[in-house]
Structures are given as structure tokens and as C-alpha cells.
Enzyme design. Structure first.
Site, short mmCIF file in Angstrom:
data_model
loop_
_atom_site.label_atom_id
_atom_site.label_comp_id
_atom_site.label_asym_id
_atom_site.label_seq_id
_atom_site.Cartn_x
_atom_site.Cartn_y
_atom_site.Cartn_z
N LYS A 160 0.99 -1.16 -0.01
CA LYS A 160 -0.05 -0.22 -0.02
C LYS A 160 0.86 1.46 -0.09
O LYS A 160 2.01 1.35 0.54
CB LYS A 160 -0.96 0.07 1.27
CG LYS A 160 -1.91 -1.23 1.36
CD LYS A 160 -2.58 -1.23 2.58
CE LYS A 160 -3.84 -0.29 2.59
NZ LYS A 160 -4.87 -0.69 3.58
N LYS A 203 -0.94 -7.45 5.86
CA LYS A 203 -1.36 -8.93 5.65
C LYS A 203 -2.72 -8.50 4.83
O LYS A 203 -3.51 -7.98 5.25
CB LYS A 203 -1.56 -9.51 6.98
CG LYS A 203 -2.54 -10.73 6.80
CD LYS A 203 -1.57 -12.13 6.44
CE LYS A 203 -2.31 -13.43 6.35
NZ LYS A 203 -1.42 -14.35 5.54
N LYS A 238 -15.12 2.18 -3.55
CA LYS A 238 -16.73 2.16 -3.05
C LYS A 238 -17.62 2.49 -4.26
O LYS A 238 -17.43 3.37 -5.12
CB LYS A 238 -16.83 2.91 -1.79
CG LYS A 238 -15.99 2.91 -0.77
CD LYS A 238 -15.92 4.08 0.25
CE LYS A 238 -15.00 3.75 1.36
NZ LYS A 238 -14.57 5.15 2.08
N GLU A 290 -7.34 3.01 8.15
CA GLU A 290 -6.77 4.40 7.95
C GLU A 290 -7.84 5.41 8.29
O GLU A 290 -8.99 4.77 8.70
CB GLU A 290 -6.46 4.63 6.28
CG GLU A 290 -7.85 4.54 5.43
CD GLU A 290 -7.58 5.66 4.30
OE1 GLU A 290 -6.65 6.40 4.16
OE2 GLU A 290 -8.36 5.54 3.15
N ASN A 292 -9.73 8.88 7.46
CA ASN A 292 -9.84 10.30 6.48
C ASN A 292 -10.05 11.38 7.34
O ASN A 292 -11.31 11.38 7.98
CB ASN A 292 -10.91 9.65 5.23
CG ASN A 292 -10.33 8.90 4.54
OD1 ASN A 292 -9.04 8.59 4.17
ND2 ASN A 292 -11.22 7.84 4.25
N ARG A 294 -11.14 14.20 6.85
CA ARG A 294 -12.06 15.17 5.88
C ARG A 294 -13.50 14.81 5.82
O ARG A 294 -13.80 13.58 6.23
CB ARG A 294 -11.30 15.16 4.51
CG ARG A 294 -11.54 13.57 4.12
CD ARG A 294 -11.16 13.36 2.44
NE ARG A 294 -10.92 12.37 2.00
CZ ARG A 294 -11.42 11.13 1.80
NH1 ARG A 294 -12.79 11.34 1.84
NH2 ARG A 294 -11.08 10.04 1.36
P1 ADP Z 1 -14.40 8.15 0.46
O1 ADP Z 1 -13.80 7.38 1.67
O2 ADP Z 1 -15.01 9.67 0.75
O3 ADP Z 1 -15.30 7.74 -0.27
P2 ADP Z 1 -12.58 7.92 -1.60
O4 ADP Z 1 -11.34 7.10 -1.14
O5 ADP Z 1 -13.58 7.29 -2.42
O6 ADP Z 1 -13.22 8.65 -0.46
O7 ADP Z 1 -11.95 9.39 -2.07
C1 ADP Z 1 -12.82 10.55 -2.37
C2 ADP Z 1 -12.50 11.14 -3.79
O8 ADP Z 1 -11.42 11.74 -3.56
C3 ADP Z 1 -12.62 10.26 -4.77
O9 ADP Z 1 -13.13 11.04 -6.04
C4 ADP Z 1 -11.06 10.02 -5.11
O10 ADP Z 1 -10.72 9.63 -6.48
C5 ADP Z 1 -10.37 11.08 -4.69
N1 ADP Z 1 -9.10 11.06 -3.91
C6 ADP Z 1 -9.04 10.11 -2.64
N2 ADP Z 1 -7.78 10.47 -2.23
C7 ADP Z 1 -6.96 11.16 -3.18
C8 ADP Z 1 -5.66 11.68 -3.50
N3 ADP Z 1 -4.68 11.70 -2.38
N4 ADP Z 1 -5.40 12.29 -4.55
C9 ADP Z 1 -6.37 12.78 -5.38
N5 ADP Z 1 -7.59 12.15 -5.21
C10 ADP Z 1 -8.12 11.70 -4.09
P1 ADP Z 2 -7.55 4.09 0.29
O1 ADP Z 2 -6.75 5.19 0.93
O2 ADP Z 2 -7.04 4.13 -1.10
O3 ADP Z 2 -8.90 4.35 0.67
P2 ADP Z 2 -7.64 1.89 2.31
O4 ADP Z 2 -6.53 1.56 3.03
O5 ADP Z 2 -8.70 2.52 2.89
O6 ADP Z 2 -6.97 2.58 0.87
O7 ADP Z 2 -8.31 0.45 1.42
C1 ADP Z 2 -9.29 0.48 0.61
C2 ADP Z 2 -9.84 -0.88 0.33
O8 ADP Z 2 -8.85 -1.64 0.15
C3 ADP Z 2 -10.48 -1.11 1.59
O9 ADP Z 2 -11.88 -0.67 1.52
C4 ADP Z 2 -10.60 -2.81 1.50
O10 ADP Z 2 -11.53 -3.18 0.52
C5 ADP Z 2 -9.08 -2.93 0.88
N1 ADP Z 2 -8.17 -3.33 1.81
C6 ADP Z 2 -7.37 -2.39 2.57
N2 ADP Z 2 -6.45 -3.11 3.40
C7 ADP Z 2 -6.79 -4.17 3.36
C8 ADP Z 2 -6.31 -5.60 3.93
N3 ADP Z 2 -5.25 -5.56 4.83
N4 ADP Z 2 -6.59 -6.66 3.64
C9 ADP Z 2 -7.87 -6.84 2.93
N5 ADP Z 2 -8.25 -5.59 2.00
C10 ADP Z 2 -8.05 -4.57 2.34
MG MG Z 3 -9.78 4.09 2.54
#
Ligand code: ADP
Ligand code: ADP
Ligand code: MG
Length: 457
Positions: A160, A203, A238, A290, A292, A294
Site C-alpha cells: 500500500k 497482511k 466504493k 486508515e 480520513n 475530511r
Molecule cells: P471516500 O472514503 O470519501 O469515499 P474515496 O477514497 O473514494 O473517499 O475518495 C474520495 C474522492 O477523492 C474520490 O474522488 C477519489 O478519487 C479522490 N481521492 C482520494 N484520495 C485522493 C488523493 N490522495 N489524491 C487525489 N484524489 C483523491
Molecule cells: P485508500 O486510502 O485508497 O482508501 P484503504 O487503506 O482505505 O485505501 O483501503 C481501500 C480498500 O482496500 C479497503 O476498503 C479494502 O477493500 C481493501 N483493503 C485495504 N487493506 C486491506 C487488507 N489489509 N486486507 C484486505 N483488504 C484490504
Molecule cells: Mg480508504
């Protein structure tokens, strides 16, 4: 005493419209910063004032910190709202706003910095007694180190991006032989997307659900507003969010929400925030992934369940007001489902397909909420994400919410671009979804089994 009289919206699309609506209800003037591609947007129409902040590419407008801050100052705004995506989790931006004398609608820049590094956030969670998956304690420094960690945590594992978001910079690795290449690809993707290629390892757990807890605080009084279940995903992004989660027992709900409040308190959280977890429903175990720092895309799920207005609360807190409610005031009532309606072609790997909308007829009636910036003839710019609308329904229970969502999806008519509407109609009829028996790989492994684009999800 209200300090915020005028607020600058440093974002676009439906969230800009959402923020402007909150401002209007609070008696605050809204100034919309818009790129050349968004000149004819609903946000520009609804705002009290609007200012062009540059060309269509995000780097030249919505990601240009100096231009945004200068525009906000020049417009006479007292505050700035970053929305989600773009600069919403950029500690540097929050700090520069503070330095320029603008009230930043979000947490302290120091807290954004702490949580913005996902590897550091994991450590912090561990300190606060919140369970995390096994993995690397710090960002990895060499492929050799990663191989050692792989031996310890076992496969499959997940590489990641420490600065990650939106499901990008993430790779599932099933065996040691794939690790080097996955590290290279994830680092390249993360550098391109976030300007930071640092990686860490977790993991990879499967099957799991995604459950997140909404928190809100003023730095002293920090409470939770229940959970949202965002298990229906593709490419770790999502598609559907609902609350309450069909997979939590009351005891697990109690534990997961308590852990979220503990972690938010650990950093003295101010503003609205979300703690994301993966949940092993069979074992009734949860692991923090994680935070967020915001407002989130799916915040209206919580608004409909609790009757609270999260964006107005965020603005009031930023203005220095104490949080007006305590934990015991929060009531979650009924069931809410949100479907993300994107301009994407589900048959072609959910690839974004922006274009010009022909017909745009949104559903309405009992229990329906639409958050959207779309209208008939709207031209979706290709430069930004493909969200057209968020369709939410409230029901007195999950059964009513499902029936209502089916009804509302049937009323939704969009022409001109492919959308996810048909996908959602299919999902709502799947018996596994109806029974709440899904996991994060459900779309890929069950609904798209054997589909020529399955590998893309
Ligand atoms: P949420 O948890 O609010 O559903 P998402 O992870 O789907 O958040 O991200 C929300 C929006 O922000 C999406 O349009 C995604 O593409 C954008 N986004 C998220 N993180 C970043 C980033 N680090 N840089 C640019 N765009 C991002
Ligand atoms: P982002 O910052 O892109 O939103 P996240 O860490 O929130 O990334 O992870 C996004 C998605 O990836 C989670 O909603 C889940 O579906 C999958 N995921 C993240 N970490 C794990 C893990 N350790 N094992 C299985 N699935 C994971
Ligand atoms: Mg996330």
C-alpha cells in the site's frame, strides 16, 4: 461570535454544491473557486460569487495551493473548505491556509500530517489499543526488507502507498516471486498519483467487509455518529454504502465505535473524520486501516440516519463553536443505502466514460435524497472523477430501504453516457446482497465471475 462571514469552496462537483448549501443555511456567503472546465457548473450558479482559479487540469487549478489561497484572500473570504479528494488531506495546504489567516474547515494541520501518512497512522492506532493487521511497522526501504516482512506476515499480502487514497497505489501480492515487481509498480503509481512513492505492507485478509465509523469532535468533546458499511467495491473503490452495517452484532458495534472514539481522542480530533476498518464478519474481528481527516463522499448516509448536518457542524466547529451535542444525543434511526452513480461502463471494467448528458431525470418522492451537480445537457469534464450523482434512500428498516432503492433506480434516467445505474439494479436483486452476505471482492468474484473484464476489477 460568528467569525466566518464568507467561505471559499476549494473543490468542485457535487461536494461544492453540498458545501454551498450548508453556507446558505448558515447565512454565510459562498465563494466558488472554479476551473475553466467548470465555468457552467451548478456550483458557480449557486454560489454568491465565483472566481476562476485556472485551467482544467487539477494541477493548474484545484491542486494549485497558492492560487486557491490568493483567490480566497482576494475574494474577502474568512474560511476555506477543501471538500474531499484534491487538497482535502494535504497538511501543507491546511498550514498555508492557517498562515494566510484563513480558517481551514477541517482538523489541525498537525493532525492531518499525523494521519495522512497511513503507515504512521497504523502505529498510532496500535498505540491507542486499536487492532491493526500484521504488516510493516514503517515504510519499507528496500525489496529485501519487504521480502523479510513477507516471510513474517505470510501471503497474500497487500502493498500500500503511505500517501494513498481512492484505492490507488495498492497491490495484492499472492507469492514472494511477485513481490519485487509489485513494489515497483505500486511505487510508480503512488509517485504519479500522490507525488510520494513510499510503501508499506499489510497482511491481505479475505473475505472481509469494509466498515467505517464517522466521528466528530471539537478537540475536547469527541463522539461517534455510528458506522457505514462500504463493502461493495471494485478496484478497492466504493460503489455502495449503507448504514447500519448488516454485519455487526451489537457487541461488535460497541467495540468498533469505542475504538474509533479512542483513536480520535488520542489525537485530540477536531472536525468530522472517518476511521476505516476491515471486518472479518465470521470471526467478529476488526482491524483499523486508515483515517480520513475530511468530509467523505458517503457522509449523507450518516446525515439521513442521525438527522444531523455534518457539513454545517464542520463549519461551526471551524468557527470555534463547541460541538453542540454529546454522545447520548445521537440517535440512529432506520436504514440508509447510497448508490454512487458514475459515468462509467460496468461492462468495460467500470472505465470512466465522461461526455455530455442528454436526459437527466433524477428520482424523488418519499425517503429519497440526491446529491448531484448534474442537469440535462451537463458536460462532464474528463479531467476529474466520474461521479454524476449520489442516490440515497432512507427506510424504516433495511427491507424498506432496499425496495425504495429499487424503485428509485427505476426512476433514474440518464442518457448520453454509460452509467452504473444498471449495475446497481442488478446488485439490488442479488440474493447475497439482499441477505447482507457480501465481501469486498463480491463484485469481482461473484457478479463478474467469467466476465471478460473480471481481471480489471
Ligand atoms: P471516500 O472514503 O470519501 O469515499 P474515496 O477514497 O473514494 O473517499 O475518495 C474520495 C474522492 O477523492 C474520490 O474522488 C477519489 O478519487 C479522490 N481521492 C482520494 N484520495 C485522493 C488523493 N490522495 N489524491 C487525489 N484524489 C483523491
Ligand atoms: P485508500 O486510502 O485508497 O482508501 P484503504 O487503506 O482505505 O485505501 O483501503 C481501500 C480498500 O482496500 C479497503 O476498503 C479494502 O477493500 C481493501 N483493503 C485495504 N487493506 C486491506 C487488507 N489489509 N486486507 C484486505 N483488504 C484490504
Ligand atoms: Mg480508504
Amino acid at each position: 461570535m460568528q467569525r466566518i462571514k464568507s467561505l471559499f469552496v476549494a473543490n468542485r462537483g457535487e461536494i461544492a454544491v453540498r458545501i454551498i448549501r450548508a453556507c446558505r443555511e448558515l447565512g454565510i456567503a459562498a465563494v466558488q473557486g472554479y476551473s475553466e472546465a467548470d465555468q457552467d457548473s451548478l456550483a458557480v450558479k449557486f454560489a454568491d460569487k465565483s472566481v476562476c482559479i485556472g485551467a482544467a487540469p487539477s494541477k493548474e487549478s484545484y491542486l494549485n495551493q497558492k492560487v486557491l489561497i490568493d483567490a480566497a484572500k482576494a475574494s474577502g473570504a474568512d474560511a476555506i473548505h477543501p471538500g474531499y479528494g484534491f487538497l482535502s488531506e494535504n497538511a501543507e495546504f491546511a498550514e498555508q491556509c492557517e498562515k494566510a489567516g484563513l480558517i481551514y474547515v477541517g482538523p489541525q494541520s498537525s493532525v492531518i500530517r499525523l494521519m495522512g501518512d497511513k503507515a504512521a497512522a497504523r502505529k498510532l492506532a496500535h498505540e491507542a489499543g486499536v487492532p491493526i493487521t500484521m504488516g510493516s511497522p514503517d515504510p519499507i526501504t528496500s525489496p529485501e526488507e519487504a521480502i523479510e516482512i513477507g516471510k513474517r506476515v505470510g501471503y497474500p499480502l497487500l502493498v500500500k502507498a503511505a500517501a494513498g487514497g481512492g484505492g490507488r497505489g495498492m497491490r495484492v501480492v499472492t507469492q514472494e516471486g511477485e513481490l519485487r515487481e509489485s513494489l515497483e509498480r505500486a511505487a510508480a503509481e503512488a509517485s504519479a498519483a500522490f507525488g510520494d512513492g513510499s510503501l508499506y505492507i499489510e497482511k491481505y485478509l479475505s473475505p472481509v467487509r469494509h466498515v467505517e465509523v464517522q466521528v466528530i469532535g471539537d478537540g475536547n468533546n469527541i463522539i461517534h455518529l455510528g458506522e457505514r458499511d462500504c463493502t461493495i467495491q471494485r478496484r478497492h473503490q466504493k460503489l455502495v454504502e449503507e448504514g447500519p452495517s448488516p454485519a455487526l452484532s451489537p457487541a461488535l458495534r460497541e467495540r468498533i465505535t469505542a475504538s474509533a472514539v479512542a483513536l480520535a481522542r488520542h489525537v485530540g480530533y477536531r472536525s468530522a473524520g472517518t476511521l476505516e476498518y476491515i471486518v472479518d464478519a465470521a470471526k467478529q474481528e476488526f482491524y483499523f486501516i486508515e483515517m480520513n481527516t475530511r468530509i467523505q463522499v458517503e457522509h449523507p448516509v450518516t446525515e439521513m440516519l442521525t438527522g444531523l448536518d455534518l457539513v454545517k457542524m464542520q463549519i461551526r466547529i471551524a468557527d470555534g463553536e463547541p460541538l453542540a451535542i454529546k454522545q447520548s444525543d445521537v440517535r440512529v434511526s432506520g436504514h440508509v443505502i447510497e448508490c454512487r452513480i458514475n459515468a462509467e461502463d460496468p461492462e468495460k471494467g467500470f472505465m470512466p466514460r465522461p461526455g455530455v448528458l442528454g436526459e437527466y431525470t433524477a428520482p424523488s418522492g418519499p425517503g429519497v435524497r440526491i446529491d448531484s451537480h448534474a442537469f440535462p445537457g451537463y458536460k462532464l469534464p474528463p479531467h476529474y472523477d466520474s461521479l454524476i450523482a449520489k442516490l440515497l434512500v432512507w427506510g424504516s428498516d433495511r427491507t424498506e430501504a432496499l425496495a425504495r432503492m429499487k424503485r428509485a433506480l427505476g426512476e433514474f434516467k440518464i442518457s448520453g453516457v454509460p452509467t452504473t445505474i444498471e449495475f446497481h439494479k442488478r446488485l439490488i436483486d442479488e440474493s447475497d446482497f439482499v441477505e447482507g452476505d457480501v465481501h469486498t471482492r463480491y463484485v469481482k468474484e461473484k457478479m463478474w465471475a467469467g466476465h471478460p473484464t473480471q481481471h480489471m476489477l
